[in-house]
Design a protein around this motif. Structure first.
Motif, PDB file in Angstrom:
ATOM      1  N   THR A 189     -17.786  25.188  18.203  1.00  0.00           N
ATOM      2  CA  THR A 189     -18.202  26.545  17.874  1.00  0.00           C
ATOM      3  C   THR A 189     -19.143  26.583  16.681  1.00  0.00           C
ATOM      4  O   THR A 189     -19.679  27.638  16.365  1.00  0.00           O
ATOM      5  CB  THR A 189     -16.970  27.421  17.561  1.00  0.00           C
ATOM      6  N   SER A 190     -19.346  25.452  15.989  1.00  0.00           N
ATOM      7  CA  SER A 190     -20.207  25.439  14.818  1.00  0.00           C
ATOM      8  C   SER A 190     -21.570  24.860  15.154  1.00  0.00           C
ATOM      9  O   SER A 190     -21.739  24.130  16.121  1.00  0.00           O
ATOM     10  CB  SER A 190     -19.563  24.638  13.677  1.00  0.00           C
ATOM     11  N   ALA A 191     -22.541  25.213  14.328  1.00  0.00           N
ATOM     12  CA  ALA A 191     -23.907  24.726  14.504  1.00  0.00           C
ATOM     13  C   ALA A 191     -24.547  24.656  13.121  1.00  0.00           C
ATOM     14  O   ALA A 191     -23.907  24.950  12.110  1.00  0.00           O
ATOM     15  CB  ALA A 191     -24.688  25.636  15.442  1.00  0.00           C
ATOM     16  N   TYR A 192     -25.829  24.296  13.096  1.00  0.00           N
ATOM     17  CA  TYR A 192     -26.531  24.154  11.819  1.00  0.00           C
ATOM     18  C   TYR A 192     -27.888  24.818  11.899  1.00  0.00           C
ATOM     19  O   TYR A 192     -28.506  24.889  12.960  1.00  0.00           O
ATOM     20  CB  TYR A 192     -26.688  22.669  11.461  1.00  0.00           C
ATOM     21  N   LYS A 193     -28.340  25.305  10.749  1.00  0.00           N
ATOM     22  CA  LYS A 193     -29.680  25.841  10.611  1.00  0.00           C
ATOM     23  C   LYS A 193     -30.407  25.043   9.534  1.00  0.00           C
ATOM     24  O   LYS A 193     -29.814  24.681   8.514  1.00  0.00           O
ATOM     25  CB  LYS A 193     -29.643  27.325  10.217  1.00  0.00           C
ATOM     26  N   PHE A 194     -31.673  24.769   9.773  1.00  0.00           N
ATOM     27  CA  PHE A 194     -32.477  24.035   8.809  1.00  0.00           C
ATOM     28  C   PHE A 194     -33.704  24.863   8.440  1.00  0.00           C
ATOM     29  O   PHE A 194     -34.322  25.495   9.303  1.00  0.00           O
ATOM     30  CB  PHE A 194     -32.936  22.694   9.394  1.00  0.00           C
ATOM     31  N   THR A 195     -34.043  24.853   7.167  1.00  0.00           N
ATOM     32  CA  THR A 195     -35.293  25.436   6.714  1.00  0.00           C
ATOM     33  C   THR A 195     -36.311  24.309   6.614  1.00  0.00           C
ATOM     34  O   THR A 195     -36.108  23.348   5.853  1.00  0.00           O
ATOM     35  CB  THR A 195     -35.134  26.121   5.344  1.00  0.00           C
ATOM     36  N   VAL A 196     -37.363  24.397   7.412  1.00  0.00           N
ATOM     37  CA  VAL A 196     -38.368  23.336   7.464  1.00  0.00           C
ATOM     38  C   VAL A 196     -39.705  23.898   7.012  1.00  0.00           C
ATOM     39  O   VAL A 196     -40.186  24.912   7.535  1.00  0.00           O
ATOM     40  CB  VAL A 196     -38.497  22.759   8.890  1.00  0.00           C
ATOM     41  N   SER A 197     -40.320  23.246   6.008  1.00  0.00           N
ATOM     42  CA  SER A 197     -41.625  23.670   5.490  1.00  0.00           C
ATOM     43  C   SER A 197     -42.576  22.484   5.517  1.00  0.00           C
ATOM     44  O   SER A 197     -42.313  21.451   4.890  1.00  0.00           O
ATOM     45  CB  SER A 197     -41.478  24.199   4.056  1.00  0.00           C
ATOM     46  N   VAL A 253     -40.966  19.283   6.330  1.00  0.00           N
ATOM     47  CA  VAL A 253     -39.958  18.797   5.386  1.00  0.00           C
ATOM     48  C   VAL A 253     -38.773  19.754   5.374  1.00  0.00           C
ATOM     49  O   VAL A 253     -38.944  20.974   5.273  1.00  0.00           O
ATOM     50  CB  VAL A 253     -40.548  18.687   3.962  1.00  0.00           C
ATOM     51  N   VAL A 254     -37.550  19.225   5.490  1.00  0.00           N
ATOM     52  CA  VAL A 254     -36.343  20.038   5.417  1.00  0.00           C
ATOM     53  C   VAL A 254     -36.064  20.373   3.956  1.00  0.00           C
ATOM     54  O   VAL A 254     -35.915  19.482   3.116  1.00  0.00           O
ATOM     55  CB  VAL A 254     -35.135  19.295   6.030  1.00  0.00           C
ATOM     56  N   THR A 255     -35.977  21.656   3.664  1.00  0.00           N
ATOM     57  CA  THR A 255     -35.748  22.096   2.280  1.00  0.00           C
ATOM     58  C   THR A 255     -34.387  22.745   2.083  1.00  0.00           C
ATOM     59  O   THR A 255     -33.947  22.923   0.953  1.00  0.00           O
ATOM     60  CB  THR A 255     -36.835  23.093   1.852  1.00  0.00           C
ATOM     61  N   ALA A 256     -33.711  23.103   3.181  1.00  0.00           N
ATOM     62  CA  ALA A 256     -32.387  23.717   3.065  1.00  0.00           C
ATOM     63  C   ALA A 256     -31.635  23.527   4.372  1.00  0.00           C
ATOM     64  O   ALA A 256     -32.234  23.341   5.436  1.00  0.00           O
ATOM     65  CB  ALA A 256     -32.500  25.198   2.722  1.00  0.00           C
ATOM     66  N   GLU A 257     -30.296  23.580   4.273  1.00  0.00           N
ATOM     67  CA  GLU A 257     -29.444  23.383   5.444  1.00  0.00           C
ATOM     68  C   GLU A 257     -28.251  24.319   5.352  1.00  0.00           C
ATOM     69  O   GLU A 257     -27.692  24.530   4.266  1.00  0.00           O
ATOM     70  CB  GLU A 257     -28.972  21.928   5.503  1.00  0.00           C
ATOM     71  N   GLN A 258     -27.867  24.881   6.488  1.00  0.00           N
ATOM     72  CA  GLN A 258     -26.716  25.782   6.551  1.00  0.00           C
ATOM     73  C   GLN A 258     -25.839  25.421   7.736  1.00  0.00           C
ATOM     74  O   GLN A 258     -26.330  24.963   8.771  1.00  0.00           O
ATOM     75  CB  GLN A 258     -27.156  27.235   6.682  1.00  0.00           C
ATOM     76  N   ARG A 259     -24.552  25.636   7.586  1.00  0.00           N
ATOM     77  CA  ARG A 259     -23.616  25.459   8.692  1.00  0.00           C
ATOM     78  C   ARG A 259     -23.212  26.838   9.182  1.00  0.00           C
ATOM     79  O   ARG A 259     -22.849  27.718   8.385  1.00  0.00           O
ATOM     80  CB  ARG A 259     -22.389  24.670   8.241  1.00  0.00           C
ATOM     81  N   VAL A 260     -23.270  27.027  10.497  1.00  0.00           N
ATOM     82  CA  VAL A 260     -22.953  28.307  11.110  1.00  0.00           C
ATOM     83  C   VAL A 260     -21.641  28.174  11.864  1.00  0.00           C
ATOM     84  O   VAL A 260     -21.518  27.363  12.787  1.00  0.00           O
ATOM     85  CB  VAL A 260     -24.074  28.766  12.064  1.00  0.00           C
ATOM     86  N   HIS A 268     -27.264  21.359  16.868  1.00  0.00           N
ATOM     87  CA  HIS A 268     -25.926  20.801  17.002  1.00  0.00           C
ATOM     88  C   HIS A 268     -25.952  19.322  16.652  1.00  0.00           C
ATOM     89  O   HIS A 268     -26.926  18.618  16.960  1.00  0.00           O
ATOM     90  CB  HIS A 268     -25.402  20.991  18.425  1.00  0.00           C
ATOM     91  N   LEU A 269     -24.878  18.855  16.033  1.00  0.00           N
ATOM     92  CA  LEU A 269     -24.741  17.434  15.739  1.00  0.00           C
ATOM     93  C   LEU A 269     -24.408  16.711  17.032  1.00  0.00           C
ATOM     94  O   LEU A 269     -23.379  16.969  17.655  1.00  0.00           O
ATOM     95  CB  LEU A 269     -23.634  17.216  14.709  1.00  0.00           C
ATOM     96  N   ILE A 270     -25.282  15.806  17.469  1.00  0.00           N
ATOM     97  CA  ILE A 270     -25.065  15.108  18.737  1.00  0.00           C
ATOM     98  C   ILE A 270     -24.631  13.661  18.533  1.00  0.00           C
ATOM     99  O   ILE A 270     -24.077  13.053  19.447  1.00  0.00           O
ATOM    100  CB  ILE A 270     -26.314  15.154  19.629  1.00  0.00           C
ATOM    101  N   ALA A 271     -24.877  13.108  17.349  1.00  0.00           N
ATOM    102  CA  ALA A 271     -24.472  11.721  17.092  1.00  0.00           C
ATOM    103  C   ALA A 271     -24.441  11.461  15.600  1.00  0.00           C
ATOM    104  O   ALA A 271     -25.200  12.061  14.832  1.00  0.00           O
ATOM    105  CB  ALA A 271     -25.429  10.746  17.771  1.00  0.00           C
ATOM    106  N   GLU A 272     -23.551  10.575  15.208  1.00  0.00           N
ATOM    107  CA  GLU A 272     -23.520  10.135  13.821  1.00  0.00           C
ATOM    108  C   GLU A 272     -23.085   8.676  13.786  1.00  0.00           C
ATOM    109  O   GLU A 272     -22.322   8.214  14.637  1.00  0.00           O
ATOM    110  CB  GLU A 272     -22.562  10.990  12.985  1.00  0.00           C
ATOM    111  N   LYS A 273     -23.590   7.954  12.801  1.00  0.00           N
ATOM    112  CA  LYS A 273     -23.236   6.540  12.672  1.00  0.00           C
ATOM    113  C   LYS A 273     -23.171   6.148  11.208  1.00  0.00           C
ATOM    114  O   LYS A 273     -24.070   6.478  10.433  1.00  0.00           O
ATOM    115  CB  LYS A 273     -24.246   5.650  13.399  1.00  0.00           C
ATOM    116  N   THR A 274     -22.088   5.471  10.851  1.00  0.00           N
ATOM    117  CA  THR A 274     -21.922   4.946   9.507  1.00  0.00           C
ATOM    118  C   THR A 274     -21.980   3.429   9.564  1.00  0.00           C
ATOM    119  O   THR A 274     -21.260   2.803  10.343  1.00  0.00           O
ATOM    120  CB  THR A 274     -20.574   5.372   8.905  1.00  0.00           C
ATOM    121  N   VAL A 275     -22.850   2.844   8.774  1.00  0.00           N
ATOM    122  CA  VAL A 275     -22.960   1.387   8.674  1.00  0.00           C
ATOM    123  C   VAL A 275     -22.552   0.984   7.260  1.00  0.00           C
ATOM    124  O   VAL A 275     -23.112   1.481   6.283  1.00  0.00           O
ATOM    125  CB  VAL A 275     -24.393   0.905   8.973  1.00  0.00           C
ATOM    126  N   ILE A 276     -21.559   0.107   7.147  1.00  0.00           N
ATOM    127  CA  ILE A 276     -21.033  -0.307   5.851  1.00  0.00           C
ATOM    128  C   ILE A 276     -21.878  -1.449   5.309  1.00  0.00           C
ATOM    129  O   ILE A 276     -22.155  -2.428   6.003  1.00  0.00           O
ATOM    130  CB  ILE A 276     -19.558  -0.726   5.986  1.00  0.00           C
TER     131      ILE A 276
END
Length: 251
Positions: free
Chosen positions: A26-34, A37-44, A93-101
């Protein structure tokens, strides 16, 4: 399989849009792009909008309908991939994430934490975890989940793949620090999105069935898969019918 984080790798990367949030469809994200370049991010979240603090080590790549965020620390790198919503171009929407140690290890001073695998004929048949604090050592077996599979690479690394809900989790392990023990080297999640070309995954590992399907595509037999992997034939009621929608999908 319920994994434990290694003590040396725990809390490596904790951000406002981690895996716990990604499972919330049910959550999503908004990005301010100028100027690209991404200058701000919000979670909805429903009707609520919350500002996401962008880490100083974060960088963004803006593509056509996609945004990739990379956050790097001395302990690891996390890559987050976002895709534009199918019906609302202002949402992602976040479709993938990966953490590399960066430096995976089972050793931290006099303490150790790692995984052990029993491999027979190239297949993982058992998994255990060993935790040592000073002179005290404890080990216990881990249950391999119904939707978990393993592959063993030629270099000795082991990859675990698990499906649950609408997420596919991939974890890689490598020997490090202590003889016979493996450390987690990376973890990745990919998420099937609602409204995409493929059916939204909603895998429940404890609710599985097997179907016999003939050459015409008709379902001819149904069996329930029990917790121990055995099956029991199901006879559907007079008001229940089964049909194959497409290869791999039964209604």
């Amino acid at each position: 399989m319920g994994k434990s984080n290694q003590f040396s790798n725990s809390d490596i990367l904790k951000f406002d849009h981690g895996a716990g949030y990604a499972c919330d469809t049910t959550s999503a994200y908004k990005f301010t792009v100028s100027n690209g370049v991404v200058t701000a991010e919000q979670r909805v979240i429903g009707s609520h909008t919350v500002t996401v603090t962008i880490p100083t080590t974060a960088s963004f790549t803006v593509g056509t309908g996609t945004i990739t965020e990379t956050i790097t620390t001395t302990k690891g790198t996390e890559t987050l991939q976002f895709a534009v919503d199918a019906t609302d171009a202002t949402l992602y929407h976040l479709i993938a994430e990966k953490t590399v140690i960066t430096n995976p290890t089972t050793v931290n001073g006099s303490n150790t934490f790692g995984y052990a695998f029993t491999v027979a004929n190239g297949a993982v048949t058992a998994v255990s975890v060993t935790d040592t604090h000073g002179s005290k050592t404890s080990s216990h077996a881990l249950t391999i989940g119904a939707t978990t599979s393993y592959s063993v690479a030629t270099d000795g690394t082991i990859t675990e793949t698990t499906i649950a809900g609408h997420a596919i989790e991939t974890t890689t392990y490598a020997k490090s620090g202590t003889a016979g023990l493996y450390a987690i080297t990376s973890e990745a999640h990919s998420f099937i999105q609602s409204g995409s070309a493929t059916t939204l995954l909603d895998v429940e590992p404890r609710d599985r069935a097997k179907f016999s399907i003939d050459s015409s595509g008709a379902v001819t037999a149904i069996s329930k898969v029990l917790s121990d992997g055995s099956t029991a034939v199901i006879t559907p009621g007079s008001g229940t019918t089964y049909s194959q929608l497409a290869a791999g999908y039964v209604l």
